[in-house]
Design a protein around this motif. Structure first.
Motif, PDB file in Angstrom:
ATOM      1  N   GLU B 161     -10.793  51.806-109.875  1.00 24.52           N
ATOM      2  CA  GLU B 161      -9.872  51.152-110.813  1.00 24.52           C
ATOM      3  C   GLU B 161     -10.493  49.880-111.376  1.00 24.52           C
ATOM      4  N   ALA B 162      -9.975  49.447-112.506  1.00 28.63           N
ATOM      5  CA  ALA B 162     -10.466  48.200-113.104  1.00 28.63           C
ATOM      6  C   ALA B 162      -9.399  47.573-113.983  1.00 28.63           C
ATOM      7  N   HIS B 163      -9.536  46.266-114.194  1.00 23.67           N
ATOM      8  CA  HIS B 163      -8.639  45.479-115.046  1.00 23.67           C
ATOM      9  C   HIS B 163      -9.462  44.649-116.005  1.00 23.67           C
ATOM     10  N   VAL B 164      -8.906  44.383-117.175  1.00 20.07           N
ATOM     11  CA  VAL B 164      -9.509  43.391-118.071  1.00 20.07           C
ATOM     12  C   VAL B 164      -8.393  42.744-118.897  1.00 20.07           C
ATOM     13  N   LEU B 224      -5.221  45.295-119.522  1.00 19.06           N
ATOM     14  CA  LEU B 224      -5.603  46.709-119.558  1.00 19.06           C
ATOM     15  C   LEU B 224      -6.029  47.118-118.153  1.00 19.06           C
ATOM     16  N   ALA B 225      -5.395  48.151-117.626  1.00 22.36           N
ATOM     17  CA  ALA B 225      -5.764  48.682-116.312  1.00 22.36           C
ATOM     18  C   ALA B 225      -6.124  50.149-116.466  1.00 22.36           C
ATOM     19  N   PHE B 226      -7.174  50.565-115.789  1.00 21.24           N
ATOM     20  CA  PHE B 226      -7.482  51.997-115.812  1.00 21.24           C
ATOM     21  C   PHE B 226      -7.914  52.477-114.440  1.00 21.24           C
ATOM     22  N   ASP B 227      -7.710  53.769-114.247  1.00 16.59           N
ATOM     23  CA  ASP B 227      -8.012  54.419-112.976  1.00 16.59           C
ATOM     24  C   ASP B 227      -8.875  55.633-113.292  1.00 16.59           C
ATOM     25  N   PHE B 233      -5.240  55.264-118.507  1.00 21.16           N
ATOM     26  CA  PHE B 233      -5.357  53.891-118.999  1.00 21.16           C
ATOM     27  C   PHE B 233      -3.951  53.420-119.355  1.00 21.16           C
ATOM     28  N   HIS B 234      -3.610  52.193-119.005  1.00 20.55           N
ATOM     29  CA  HIS B 234      -2.364  51.639-119.526  1.00 20.55           C
ATOM     30  C   HIS B 234      -2.538  50.149-119.791  1.00 20.55           C
ATOM     31  N   THR B 235      -1.772  49.670-120.747  1.00 17.75           N
ATOM     32  CA  THR B 235      -1.793  48.257-121.101  1.00 17.75           C
ATOM     33  C   THR B 235      -0.392  47.705-120.893  1.00 17.75           C
TER      34      THR B 235
END
Lengths: 92, 258
Positions: B161-164, B224-227, B233-235
């Motif tokens: 997972e990641a965030h920006v 923005l987070a994605f898995d 992806f969702h914002t």
């Protein structure tokens, strides 16, 4: 009403699953559902999510329908809503 | 930010594919050329951020990363190489970046962000990209970015997972609004694939480019987070925290028009 709660980052690892659907009473708030969920996976999961007074840990983020929910602002839920809860993550 | 300078023929030849991007063009490229970006740490995230910015034609990079290259860097830290094992990461990264873009000006510091260097390094940059793994470093950089009213791109990853998000002090939540205290459960070593840190590093580099070139819509007040497990992806919108001790008094930011 059915509410789906999705777990992210360390919460997902502690829960051992990505999501849980729970039955909530009409008029229940995001905060109440989170307190209920906190009891489902043991102490490690609970301590990531809540402090000793059952208040959300200050750096845990909660989202409902694409908007952040702040713990101090009780947010009523709607049927079939999805919550996303994530613990802080960093770079490296 | 400095005034835009004209491009020479060699630069036009290198950047011709991106010069055709609508809303960018020579004006955008010139803005990149005149801009300075601070990248805090050059690991799986920051190394990719710096490499993409070097490729895009950023004029100056201010880089901070301590330590020597170790084997466990090599699954994700794409600026580090096997040949450089045991030698300073900052020197390896600088060499790799200049191989790609010899026009690039680099200020390289072989230490991580700390109380002694944060204010000066932030002061030398137009945009900051925070890629550090420790919240103490991240909070310090956030404090200086807010104090100096500098935009800061925040990026992070964990497992798949990641965030920006992008912070404009005074207009958007700052890092301390999102995370008001050091998360006690966070550990320096955590599971991650290089492709995950690389993916979010590319997104963070794009955020920096957008801020500098006034291109598109940066992730202001949005996370923005994605898995990559599910490629979901969702914002989501994020909120300033009332009474935030870091940004509570801040208003406006130079690149945001606020």
């Amino acid at each position: 009403m059915k509410i789906t709660v999705r777990f992210s980052a360390q919460l997902r690892a502690a829960a051992g699953e990505a999501a849980r659907t729970v039955e909530a009473t009409e008029g229940a708030t995001v905060q109440e559902v989170i307190q209920e969920i906190a009891e489902l996976y043991g102490n490690g999961f609970r301590s990531l999510l809540l402090d000793s007074e059952a208040v959300l840990q200050p750096s845990v983020l909660v989202f409902a329908d694409g908007e952040q929910v702040l713990w101090d602002s009780p947010a009523p839920l709607r049927s079939d809503q999805t919550l996303i809860i994530t613990t802080p993550i960093a770079g490296g | 930010m400095s005034a835009s300078g004209p491009l020479n023929e060699a630069e036009r030849a290198v950047y011709e594919w991106q010069l055709d991007v609508p809303g960018f063009g020579e004006e955008g490229q010139s803005r990149l050329k005149e801009a300075s970006v601070l990248v805090s740490r050059l690991g799986g995230l920051g190394g990719v951020v710096a490499y993409e910015l070097a490729a895009a034609g950023i004029g100056r990079l201010v880089l901070a990363h301590g330590g020597e290259v170790v084997p466990s860097d090599l699954n994700r830290q794409l600026l580090m190489t096997h040949e450089w094992l045991g030698r300073p990461r900052i020197e390896c990264a600088t060499a790799r970046l200049l191989e790609l873009n010899p026009r690039l000006e680099i200020e390289a510091l072989g230490e991580n962000i700390n109380e002694g260097n944060a204010a000066r390094l932030v002061g030398e940059a137009d945009v900051i990209v925070d890629c550090a793994p420790l919240f103490a470093e991240r909070f310090l950089l956030n404090r200086e970015a807010v104090r100096q009213s500098k935009p800061m791109v925040e990026c992070a990853m964990y497992e798949l997972e990641a965030h920006v998000t992008t912070i404009l002090p005074g207009r958007t939540p700052c890092l301390a609004c999102l995370f008001p205290s050091d998360p006690p459960a966070w550990r320096r070593k955590f599971p991650v694939f290089g492709a995950v840190s690389g993916a979010v590093g590319c997104l963070a580099a794009m955020e920096a480019i957008k801020l500098i070139a006034s291109l598109g819509e940066p992730l202001l007040g949005r996370l923005l987070a994605f898995d990559t497990r599910s490629m979901a992806f969702h914002t989501a919108t994020i909120q300033r925290r009332a009474g935030c001790p870091v940004c509570g008094e801040a208003t406006g930011s130079p690149l945001g028009g606020g």
